[in-house]
Design an enzyme around this catalytic site. Structure first.
Site, PDB file in Angstrom:
ATOM      1  N   ASP A 232       9.548  -2.490   8.674  1.00 41.27           N
ATOM      2  CA  ASP A 232       8.938  -3.002   7.457  1.00 41.27           C
ATOM      3  C   ASP A 232       9.966  -2.745   6.349  1.00 41.27           C
ATOM      4  O   ASP A 232      10.879  -1.915   6.509  1.00 41.27           O
ATOM      5  CB  ASP A 232       7.593  -2.314   7.166  1.00 41.27           C
ATOM      6  CG  ASP A 232       6.780  -3.113   6.141  1.00 41.27           C
ATOM      7  OD1 ASP A 232       7.354  -4.021   5.497  1.00 41.27           O
ATOM      8  OD2 ASP A 232       5.577  -2.831   5.967  1.00 41.27           O
TER       9      ASP A 232
HETATM   10  C1  BGC Z   1       5.072  -5.449   3.645  1.00 42.85           C
HETATM   11  C2  BGC Z   1       5.272  -6.413   4.804  1.00 42.85           C
HETATM   12  C3  BGC Z   1       6.094  -7.580   4.350  1.00 42.85           C
HETATM   13  C4  BGC Z   1       7.415  -7.077   3.804  1.00 42.85           C
HETATM   14  C5  BGC Z   1       8.327  -8.173   3.310  1.00 42.85           C
HETATM   15  C6  BGC Z   1       6.373  -5.075   2.964  1.00 42.85           C
HETATM   16  O1  BGC Z   1       6.114  -4.402   1.773  1.00 42.85           O
HETATM   17  O2  BGC Z   1       4.439  -4.282   4.111  1.00 42.85           O
HETATM   18  O3  BGC Z   1       4.033  -6.827   5.291  1.00 42.85           O
HETATM   19  O4  BGC Z   1       6.297  -8.473   5.391  1.00 42.85           O
HETATM   20  O5  BGC Z   1       7.155  -6.217   2.699  1.00 42.85           O
HETATM   21  O6  BGC Z   1       7.828  -8.755   2.151  1.00 42.85           O
END
Ligand code: BGC
Length: 758
Positions: A232
């Protein structure tokens, strides 16, 4: 590109180039190696639309992304209980990715709804792992049918936003296996997502991003995952540990800092270069898979997707209550009350936030249909309040109309990625507005826009309630079609609505203490808990009304007795006995009648959505394999079915079972237990193999009584039942002591030897 070809490319790379490929180029791209002609590819959020950011990249949805189509969020799509529909939605998102040159969409998000408070519940499917897994698999199939990858997230046990980047989800293995893993497991096994995104949190103390058990042992070795794991955004703590654990790609770019650490670790001999090669190979495989079939010429008809979004929303909305106000007569005069009638809340905040190319409100949709509707704003979400004038206007609109529809729900600031709610109430001014309107007009309908359950203190005052969830940019079209009966509601709750927050099983422990979030309720999440504890709920899991009625009959099980290696088929006849065409969701739950393991009262193991004309009936068939009956055995560290009777229950919700039948399932597990002098009578007698060996010794062991003080009173006090109970939990070694030396120690040693022998 063939594996061989990719390996050849890797062999030509410098260590620095390879380490570089293990993290992003920027926020949304993988790195390129121009010297070798390796291009970079783009990934984008997801999940309910495309959030492609060209410039000013950020992951919190703050800066604008390209204009796109916002489909209903996961809280809604799960309520469709419709695999085909979700697959269609995936297909359309996949096409938009092809059009825009995006290789992977960052979704679906399948974390389990442990508490109504989680700020990202709107992005997640369900409190039930089976449903979440089925819907996720369908979404992945849809997107990937367009040769665009998915990234199922957030692996794993990421059910709160509070301290999401530091807290440890402390969960026992059985709970992980039965509740928090299965949606990932099913998706990996059924639809092979190209990538998996690990979560920010730790699991039992170890960051998901460096958890080898999670990312390699379970995900790859047990489930057979073959894609790559990405972090993530910002989930990496120790990059080298992560790489070894199975985290292939770090996102976004670490500005080269972590690439350097990888190079140093290889040079110092702390990290095997083959581990780096392995990650690069997986990342390039996915990149070339997309590139070799990239179709930038794919058309993206946003208007058509807008209508698709409306159709999907229509299938997701859940009619929670209806005492007759719905459907509304098209000739009736209606008052649409509440800001959400004009400016609906149709999506949540954070990384999934879509820049919708257009939005259709219920008010607009009603006008387009030439319906007789007046509007009163009722409240102001920006100011988070309602004035006396607003309430008065709403009440007078309600009084002068045949029906009053209050469009209520949670304002944006109430739920979002990044933080959790602290209560599950609607804004107080909305509760007051609903009560005031209901007093003014007995035909008051409430339409809810929210990503997670809310308390409904006015439930007995209103005539009908439609849960619209966060229904996407065309939500208004779907609402009007359902309210006026052009569509028959067919969504079912993918989560329980408790009466109050404190009824929720995680209530005492949610948020955790500092960085320790203990999942003490274990497997008892959602209806698994409410049913076991017999806690009345506001709306049960699986609930949803229709404008017609369905009758269930004639349950046929393929057998009365099966082995756990066999498949049981259960067929039921369903008839539309009302006067309108409609869809229902037949839900199959399994109950273990008697179990030595602590188990929920019932668990969802199958569902089918079917369409029936008035008077029409259809047979619906379910297939149940071992997993439908099994629990995760702590002793065996595997799925296990305890031989015995199971009840197959099919109905309209977890509280509305219409037909049931029993089947005996026989375990084929050969369990070789190890016995010692510490083994207790009860366990030996429960093991059919050991019992046979043990019985001949019983006469030598004799009736064992605890040491008595010799008085008659003491002898009398020891009832037969008590004595049996004592003996049941007595270890073998206890016999020596309690027999007063009559049973020699050597006999116990001999018994242990026989029990452990072939
Ligand atoms: C989120 C993800 C997301 C990623 C990219 C993170 O803060 O938890 O779900 O895909 O950011 O935007």
């Amino acid at each position: 590109m063939q594996k061989k070809e990719i390996r050849r490319l890797i062999s030509e790379m410098t260590l620095e180039e390879k380490a570089g490929l293990c993290s992003g180029l920027d926020f949304w791209h993988t790195k390129n190696v121009s010297r070798l002609g390796i291009p970079s590819v783009m990934v984008s959020d997801g999940p309910h639309g495309l959030r492609k950011q060209d410039f000013k990249a950020d992951h919190l949805g703050v800066n604008d992304s390209i204009k796109a189509v916002c489909m209903p969020a996961a809280c809604a799509t799960a309520a469709s209980f419709d695999r085909e529909l979700v697959e269609k939605m995936g297909e359309s998102i996949g096409k938009s990715c092809q059009h825009e040159g995006v290789s992977i969409v960052l979704g679906p998000a399948v974390n389990i709804k442990r508490s109504p408070l989680c700020g990202r519940n709107f992005e997640y499917f369900s409190e039930d792992p089976y449903l979440a897994g089925e819907i996720a698999s369908a979404y992945i199939k849809g997107v990937q049918s367009q040769n665009v990858g998915t990234s199922i997230k957030h692996f794993a046990a990421n059910s709160q936003e509070h301290r999401r980047m530091s807290s440890s989800s402390n969960v026992d293995e059985r709970t992980l296996r039965e509740i928090y893993f299965p949606a990932f497991e099913a998706a990996v096994k059924n639809s092979a997502p190209w990538t998996v995104m690990c979560s920010y949190n730790r699991i039992n103390g170890t960051y998901a991003s460096e958890n080898k058990w999670l990312l390699t042992d379970v995900l790859r070795n047990e489930w057979g995952f073959e894609g790559y794991v990405m972090s993530d955004w910002g989930a990496v703590s120790d990059r080298v540990k992560g790489l070894e654990a199975g985290l292939d790609l770090e996102m976004p770019s670490s500005g080269g800092a972590n690439d350097k650490k990888i190079v140093e670790a290889v040079r110092d001999g702390r990290l095997d270069e083959a581990v780096v090669d392995r990650a690069v190979e997986r990342i390039l495989e996915a990149a070339y898979r997309y590139l070799e079939n990239a179709k930038p010429e794919t058309p993206w008809d946003k208007e058509a997707d807008h209508l698709l979004s409306a159709r999907i929303a229509e299938e997701c909305m859940v009619l929670l209550k209806n005492s007759g106000a719905l459907p509304i007569d098209k000739k009736a005069k209606a008052a649409f009350i509440g800001e959400f009638a004009e400016r609906p809340r149709y999506q949540g905040g954070g990384s999934s936030h879509i820049n919708s190319f257009k939005v259709t409100s219920a008010l607009e949709a009603a006008k387009e249909n030439g319906l007789d509707v007046i509007y009163a704003r009722g409240y102001d979400t920006k100011a988070d309040c309602a004035s006396e004038e607003m309430t008065a206007e709403a009440v007078s609109a309600a009084k002068t109309s045949d029906v009053a529809v209050v469009f209520a729900g949670l304002p944006d600031s109430y739920e979002s990625e990044g933080y959790d709610r602290r209560h599950m109430r609607l804004p107080e001014y909305q509760n007051k507005l609903i009560s005031a309107v209901a007093k003014a007009n007995p035909n008051t309908v409430v339409v809810l826009h929210n990503g997670s359950p809310v308390e409904t203190p006015w439930i007995d005052e209103v005539n009908a309630v439609l849960e619209a969830y966060l229904g996407g940019q065309a939500v208004g079209i779907a609402e009007v079609r359902i309210l006026y009966g052009d569509a028959n509601p067919c969504g079912r709750l993918a989560e329980t609505f408790p009466k109050k927050l404190s009824d929720n099983p995680s209530y005492l422990y949610y948020f955790g203490e500092e960085n320790e979030a203990d999942y003490r309720e274990g497997i008892f999440v959602g209806y698994r808990y409410y049913k076991k504890k017999e806690i009345p709920v506001q709306f049960p899991f699986g609930h949803g009304l229709s404008y017609t009625e369905f009758e269930y009959s004639d349950l046929r099980l393929s057998s009365e007795k099966i082995k756990d290696t066999e498949t049981l088929s259960a067929t039921v006849r369903i008839k539309n006995v009302g006067s309108r065409a409609g869809k229902t969701v037949a839900q199959l739950y399994v109950k273990d009648t008697e179990s030595s393991a602590i188990r929920p009262v019932m668990e969802l193991k199958g569902f089918e959505k079917i369409y029936l004309e008035p008077g029409e009936s259809k047979d619906v068939e379910f297939k149940l394999g071992k997993r439908a009956f099994a629990y995760w055995s702590r002793e065996l560290k595997d799925w296990h079915v305890e031989t015995g009777e199971f009840v197959i229950m099919i109905g309209e919700s977890s509280e509305d079972i219409r037909v049931s039948g029993a089947v005996t399932v026989e375990s084929t597990d050969v369990i070789k237990r190890k016995y010692s002098a510490d083994s207790i009578f009860m366990d030996i007698m429960a093991d059919p193999v050991a019992r046979e060996k043990f019985i001949p010794f019983l006469k030598d062991l004799g009736q064992v009584r605890p040491a008595e003080d010799g008085t008659e009173a003491a002898k009398e006090a020891m009832s037969e039942a008590m004595n049996n109970a004592m003996q049941n939990s007595l270890p073998l070694r206890g016999v020596v002591m309690f027999s007063g030396g009559r049973v020699p120690w050597e006999l116990i040693e001999r018994i242990v030897e026989v029990l452990n022998g072939e």
